[in-house]
Design an enzyme around this catalytic site. Structure first.
Site, mmCIF file in Angstrom:
data_model
loop_
_atom_site.group_PDB
_atom_site.id
_atom_site.type_symbol
_atom_site.label_atom_id
_atom_site.label_comp_id
_atom_site.label_asym_id
_atom_site.label_seq_id
_atom_site.Cartn_x
_atom_site.Cartn_y
_atom_site.Cartn_z
ATOM 1 N N PHE A 117 28.824 -138.276 81.185
ATOM 2 C CA PHE A 117 29.242 -138.050 79.798
ATOM 3 C C PHE A 117 28.002 -138.027 78.921
ATOM 4 O O PHE A 117 27.222 -138.974 78.906
ATOM 5 C CB PHE A 117 30.196 -139.141 79.302
ATOM 6 C CG PHE A 117 30.659 -138.881 77.892
ATOM 7 C CD1 PHE A 117 31.736 -138.051 77.639
ATOM 8 C CD2 PHE A 117 29.980 -139.433 76.811
ATOM 9 C CE1 PHE A 117 32.135 -137.779 76.340
ATOM 10 C CE2 PHE A 117 30.374 -139.170 75.508
ATOM 11 C CZ PHE A 117 31.456 -138.342 75.269
ATOM 12 N N ASP A 163 19.561 -140.308 80.203
ATOM 13 C CA ASP A 163 20.420 -140.604 79.054
ATOM 14 C C ASP A 163 20.650 -142.106 79.017
ATOM 15 O O ASP A 163 21.363 -142.663 79.852
ATOM 16 C CB ASP A 163 21.736 -139.834 79.189
ATOM 17 C CG ASP A 163 22.673 -140.067 78.003
ATOM 18 O OD1 ASP A 163 22.418 -141.003 77.209
ATOM 19 O OD2 ASP A 163 23.675 -139.339 77.887
ATOM 20 N N LYS A 209 23.682 -145.151 70.106
ATOM 21 C CA LYS A 209 24.572 -146.321 70.103
ATOM 22 C C LYS A 209 23.918 -147.581 69.502
ATOM 23 O O LYS A 209 23.879 -147.697 68.295
ATOM 24 C CB LYS A 209 25.159 -146.544 71.495
ATOM 25 C CG LYS A 209 26.190 -145.434 71.836
ATOM 26 C CD LYS A 209 27.159 -145.803 72.915
ATOM 27 C CE LYS A 209 28.368 -144.890 72.931
ATOM 28 N NZ LYS A 209 28.212 -143.688 73.752
#
Ligand SMILES: *Cc1c(COP(=O)(O)O)cnc(C)c1O
Length: 400
Positions: free
Chosen positions: A138, A223, A252
């Protein structure tokens, strides 16, 4: 108006792209959030791996307020002090050389992919380079990020994606090797898959991919948007194995609630990829966002956040393992550090709903996995409290 009436009002106005849980969260303190009725929730979601520091951190709040009173936004055509300081700290924390600030994780992925394509383009002038991504990965919801996301369900309604993306299997080096050819410009993966089910890259796989990349001058993009910023007990998850990426994405927890992300790269990639005019963003790295990044990185050090993760994460892991052993419906515990998952043999939505009714916020990762991504300041007592509530929410007949 009651909370339920406000929720009905929300459903009149907001686009229905989330199946939201039926509470309105209003304020937070430490590892607890409160809804508009004043009901308290122990938070094991932290805004999906965002609010690492816990809510209401005085120093963090004061730093943001002070920056608001100075200036919130200028433009990337000028320098600003918070960005200068935040970029330096991020370089020091990652060992990477150059930083581009974005507004979100997906945008960091967009930039990383563009940098990789430009790097290859500058080498051979070709415009048909390929990128290898992982199944079940994702990377976000914008087109570039979606194109490298290994979940056909998310991609299909929006086809065509950006071209020349190939999917290999996480932790299967041979599957990666098979897809490499002269057009391959980058391999992108999450050091620990988040949404895809809390799957850490094995050391062997990560080192193997890195070796393949070095051999062929292919760029390794890691990532770290979910697994980075201390969550695994390392500032960035790859630091555990010393497998340094050519390009890394973060977001985040980077701003702990202020929307900000970044992609970073080595000097070698920086010198041979994006140039003036190639990439930009109006808000990315503005003074407010960077004041948040700067303070977050300071507080990580001052408050020994990573030490706390190393202390409490093994306890969480051990207690989740024990829970798994006691329930037939739980088939596996997965993950690392404060990024854990319990795999059920059925959908978990009802367990999460019952947990909320009992004052505990949890989130899924796919339909059958409960994900545990608490604030990084969580204590062992908080973990005990979480498990007590969680256990009361799993049907008793599901025990062996
Ligand atoms: C959340 C996430 C993204 C996307 O970040 P947004 O800020 O939601 O765009 C990308 N990659 C990973 C691994 C993520 O967990």
């Amino acid at each position: 108006m009651s909370m339920q009436e406000y929720i009905e009002e929300a459903e009149q106005s907001l686009l229905h792209t989330y199946n939201r849980y039926q509470i309105i969260l209003e304020k937070g303190k430490g590892v607890y959030l409160y809804d508009t009725d004043g009901i308290k929730y122990l938070d094991f979601v932290s805004g999906i791996a965002v609010f690492a520091l816990g809510y209401g951190n005085r120093e963090y709040n004061d730093a943001l307020k002070a920056q608001i009173d100075k200036v919130i936004h200028t433009s990337n055509y000028y320098y600003n002090m918070p960005a200068i300081r935040a970029a330096k700290k991020l370089r020091e924390a990652s060992g990477l050389d150059r930083v581009f600030f974005t507004n979100s994780g997906a945008e960091a992925i967009e930039g990383a992919v563009k940098a990789a394509r430009k790097y290859a383009y500058k080498k051979d002038g070709a415009t048909d380079h390929e990128i290898i991504a992982m199944e079940h990965s994702f990377h976000g919801r914008t087109f570039g990020a979606l194109s490298v996301t290994g979940n056909p369900k998310y991609r299909e309604p929006f086809e065509p994606m950006i071209g020349n993306i190939r999917f290999a299997q996480m932790n299967n080096l041979e599957s990666v090797e098979k897809l490499i050819n002269d057009k391959t410009c980058a391999i992108i993966l999450e050091t620990v898959q988040g949404e895809g089910g809390l799957v850490p890259a094995t050391e062997e796989f990560l080192k193997g991919v890195k070796a393949l990349c070095e051999e062929r001058d292919i760029l390794l993009i890691l990532d770290e948007i979910q697994c980075g910023m201390g969550r695994t007990g390392y500032m960035f998850a790859w630091q555990k194995y010393g497998v340094k990426p050519d390009i890394m994405t973060t977001a985040k927890a980077l701003g702990c609630g202020v929307p900000v992300g970044a992609f970073l790269m080595t000097e070698k990639v920086a010198q041979n990829s994006l140039e003036a005019g190639d990439h930009g963003t109006t808000y990315g790295g503005n003074p407010l966002a960077c004041a948040a990044v700067e303070k977050v990185l300071d507080l990580f050090e001052e408050n020994h956040i990573i030490d706390n993760v190393r202390e409490v994460a093994p306890y969480l892991e051990q207690r989740l393992e024990a829970l798994k052993d006691r329930y037939d419906c739980i088939t596996q515990r997965r993950g690392t550090g404060l990024m854990q998952g319990l795999v059920f043999n059925r959908p978990v939505r009802d367990v999460i709903e019952r947990a909320i009714e009992n004052g505990l916020l949890l989130i899924n990762a796919g339909p059958d996995i409960i994900r545990f991504v608490p604030p990084l300041v969580i204590s062992k007592e908080n973990i005990d409290e979480m498990l007590e509530i969680l256990e009361s929410c799993i049907e008793p007949q599901e025990t062996e």
